[in-house]
Design a protein around this motif. Structure first.
Motif, mmCIF file in Angstrom:
data_model
loop_
_atom_site.group_PDB
_atom_site.id
_atom_site.type_symbol
_atom_site.label_atom_id
_atom_site.label_comp_id
_atom_site.label_asym_id
_atom_site.label_seq_id
_atom_site.Cartn_x
_atom_site.Cartn_y
_atom_site.Cartn_z
ATOM 1 N N ARG A 385 0.843 -1.202 0.000
ATOM 2 C CA ARG A 385 0.000 0.000 0.000
ATOM 3 C C ARG A 385 0.872 1.243 0.000
ATOM 4 O O ARG A 385 0.942 1.985 0.998
ATOM 5 C CB ARG A 385 -0.936 0.002 1.228
ATOM 6 N N ASN A 387 0.545 4.066 -1.171
ATOM 7 C CA ASN A 387 -0.107 5.368 -0.945
ATOM 8 C C ASN A 387 -0.704 5.484 0.447
ATOM 9 O O ASN A 387 -1.440 6.418 0.742
ATOM 10 C CB ASN A 387 -1.221 5.596 -1.974
ATOM 11 N N ASP A 388 -0.440 4.494 1.281
ATOM 12 C CA ASP A 388 -0.933 4.475 2.676
ATOM 13 C C ASP A 388 -2.448 4.332 2.803
ATOM 14 O O ASP A 388 -2.989 4.538 3.900
ATOM 15 C CB ASP A 388 -0.508 5.739 3.455
ATOM 16 N N ASP A 389 -3.145 4.008 1.721
ATOM 17 C CA ASP A 389 -4.594 3.825 1.876
ATOM 18 C C ASP A 389 -4.914 2.329 1.930
ATOM 19 O O ASP A 389 -4.021 1.489 1.865
ATOM 20 C CB ASP A 389 -5.356 4.520 0.734
ATOM 21 N N ASP A 431 -8.524 9.641 5.782
ATOM 22 C CA ASP A 431 -7.473 10.020 6.743
ATOM 23 C C ASP A 431 -7.285 8.947 7.815
ATOM 24 O O ASP A 431 -6.168 8.727 8.282
ATOM 25 C CB ASP A 431 -7.701 11.427 7.339
ATOM 26 N N GLN A 433 -7.830 5.677 7.283
ATOM 27 C CA GLN A 433 -7.120 4.595 6.564
ATOM 28 C C GLN A 433 -5.627 4.868 6.587
ATOM 29 O O GLN A 433 -4.818 4.005 6.885
ATOM 30 C CB GLN A 433 -7.564 4.530 5.106
ATOM 31 N N LYS A 434 -5.280 6.127 6.280
ATOM 32 C CA LYS A 434 -3.860 6.482 6.158
ATOM 33 C C LYS A 434 -3.151 6.432 7.510
ATOM 34 O O LYS A 434 -2.012 5.989 7.599
ATOM 35 C CB LYS A 434 -3.703 7.879 5.534
ATOM 36 N N LYS A 438 -0.167 3.769 7.703
ATOM 37 C CA LYS A 438 1.202 4.290 7.893
ATOM 38 C C LYS A 438 1.899 3.564 9.039
ATOM 39 O O LYS A 438 3.049 3.148 8.925
ATOM 40 C CB LYS A 438 1.134 5.789 8.227
#
Ligand code: GDG
Length: 473
Positions: A385, A387-389, A431, A433-434, A438
């Motif tokens: 992932r 894109n951190d999503d 936000d 999700q991220k 992360k």
């Protein structure tokens, strides 16, 4: 010079036979990648079964010569050994009991146990042919529980590490096995015994202190005046590979195709080997509950389910496959629309590039084993992932749940909870999700496969030093 010898049931190769030729290809598995930095160096070796029955001496010599070029040393098994040591004892006694899958009708056949002992001896002979006193031997998994003690008997001072990739059950289950004492004595031939989680270590220590006359002080055991340490070493993945694959041209193209195909719905990914421990039927039940009780999600979610063929010549596995086929067929037949199929089901394996495209496209990864030593799929999803999503739904019965605490954690036996987790996941704000992803990406990247190999090997050295300083006292 001292060398390191890796031993596992299977060698990290795939061998296929075409006419009279044996073709070798190396395996891309995580363990092979992690240990690659070890077994390919100097005189180091990896000993194991090449995964195919080869009976003729001439063919065996031919394959051995090819394997030797890759630093691999084969232990050839005949059909009866495969049936009884591998299928009969390893997969029909140890695998189910260690995964808490115990039937009142469990069959503990003496002949399977006899073969298990005999094949462990065969592995010991292969190791002893090349091992010398100063060497380091790292043995892997439940097929070779007797091997540490067999080697220790002949080479009392050699360093032996043992790592078990599957759970170690509570003593109440473990003690059901008629040969529990012999199995523990076999493992205790090692200097360091590793598991994925602290709970496995605790269960192992509980079994050892109850079944055997062995004293434990915290996680240090005294076995015939020799120190043995049991510790948790949560296995990592080749993070760099999974984080860089989604940026490759071919993967990006496949990803674009997946995105286009599923543009009108949220994509939920599920990937497992065919196994009852993976909770595939329970997962299907939760997904069906979602469609039945929350019809507003029909046409808005799609389950992309890969089941990789495994052990399907064993009746129990063949039966599980039939049940999955039936369940998927029923769900699709009941809920399908002209332009929407609820479950895209594949019973086959895919190239890693396709896995990467799926990992990096799926909005949700649904990992709900009933019991799993670690579960690398969950970590591979996180690493992909970039894109951190994305949201990971993870069973609390997987070893990985002890590390990936920012996943949506579920009890896989509670279909209502899994169904609600799917709803939570597909509606989770970006936000959040991220924030979660992360944290998990940092952990997976730091505690990767190279780190795992290093900490295990460092600890083995430390245990050996502890033993030496005890002797000189
Ligand atoms: C045992 C323990 C523990 C899957 N489909 C494809 C494919 N895979 C790869 C995945 C992953 C591996 O197979 C599966 O690893 P898991 O950890 O999820 O599960 P087990 O096979 O049961 O492994 C487990 C593990 O040992 C390590 O200690 O975590 O608990 O049961 O790497 O990517 N690979 C390819 N195509 C597929 O279709 N190429």
């Amino acid at each position: 010079m001292a060398k390191t010898i890796i031993v596992s049931n299977r060698l990290p190769v795939k061998i296929s036979k075409t006419d009279n030729e044996y073709m070798l290809s190396t395996s891309e598995g995580g363990l092979a990648t992690g240990l690659g930095s070890i077994y390919k160096q100097g005189d180091n070796k990896w000993i194991g079964w090449p995964g195919i029955e080869i009976d003729e001496k001439e063919d065996q010599d031919n394959v051995s010569a090819q394997l030797a070029k890759l630093s691999l040393e084969p232990v050839f098994l005949n059909q009866e050994e495969i049936n009884q040591y591998y299928e009969g004892f390893s997969n029909d006694v140890l695998w189910p009991v260690f995964h808490y899958y115990v039937s009142t009708y469990s069959v503990y056949k003496q002949s399977n146990w006899d073969y298990y002992q005999a094949v462990n001896k065969k592995f010991a002979e292969a190791v002893l042919k090349i091992a010398e006193p100063g060497d380091v031997i790292w043995i892997h998994d439940y097929q070779l529980l007797l091997l540490p003690a067999l080697i220790r008997k002949e080479l009392p001072d050699v360093s032996i590490g043992f790592f078990q990739h599957i759970p170690f059950p509570s003593n109440e289950l473990f003690r059901l096995i008629p040969w529990r004492k012999e199995l523990l004595e076999g493992m205790l031939g090692a200097d360091l015994i590793g598991f994925h989680t602290f709970d496995d270590v605790r269960h192992f220590l509980g079994a050892v202190t109850r079944v055997l006359p062995v004293n434990a002080s915290a996680n240090v055991l005294t076995v015939d005046e020799r120190l043995v340490v049991a510790e948790s070493f949560p296995m990592g993945i080749d993070n760099e590979k999974y984080a860089s694959l989604p940026l490759q041209k071919g993967v990006l193209e496949q990803k674009a195709l997946i995105k286009e195909t599923f543009k009108n719905s949220k994509l939920i990914l599920s990937i497992d080997r065919l196994d009852y421990s993976k909770g595939i039927l329970q997962r299907l039940q939760a997904f069906e509950q979602l469609l039945q009780q929350h019809p507003e999600y029909c046409e808005k979610v799609t389950l992309y389910m890969i089941v990789v063929p495994s052990r399907d010549s064993v009746p129990q596995y063949a039966h599980l496959r039939e049940e999955i086929d039936k369940r998927v067929g029923n769900i699709n037949a009941l809920y399908r629309k002209m332009d929407w199929t609820p479950i895209h089901y594949y019973y086959r394996s895919f190239p890693i590039e396709m896995l990467s495209a799926l990992y990096s496209s799926a909005d949700v990864c649904l990992v709900t084993p009933l019991r799993d030593g670690m579960n690398l799929v969950s970590k591979e999803y996180v690493a992909s992932r970039v894109n951190d999503d994305g949201v990971l739904i993870l069973s609390e019965m997987a070893g990985a749940s002890k590390e990936l605490i920012d996943a949506v954690i579920v009890n896989p036996n509670n279909s209502g909870e899994v169904c609600n987790a799917i709803i939570e996941a597909i509606n989770m704000p970006l936000d959040e999700q991220k924030r979660r992803m992360k944290q998990m990406r940092q952990l997976v990247s730091k505690f990767n496969i190279t780190h795992w190999v290093k900490v295990f090997m460092d600890k083995l050295k430390e245990v050996k030093q502890m033993q030496r300083s005890m002797q000189t006292r």
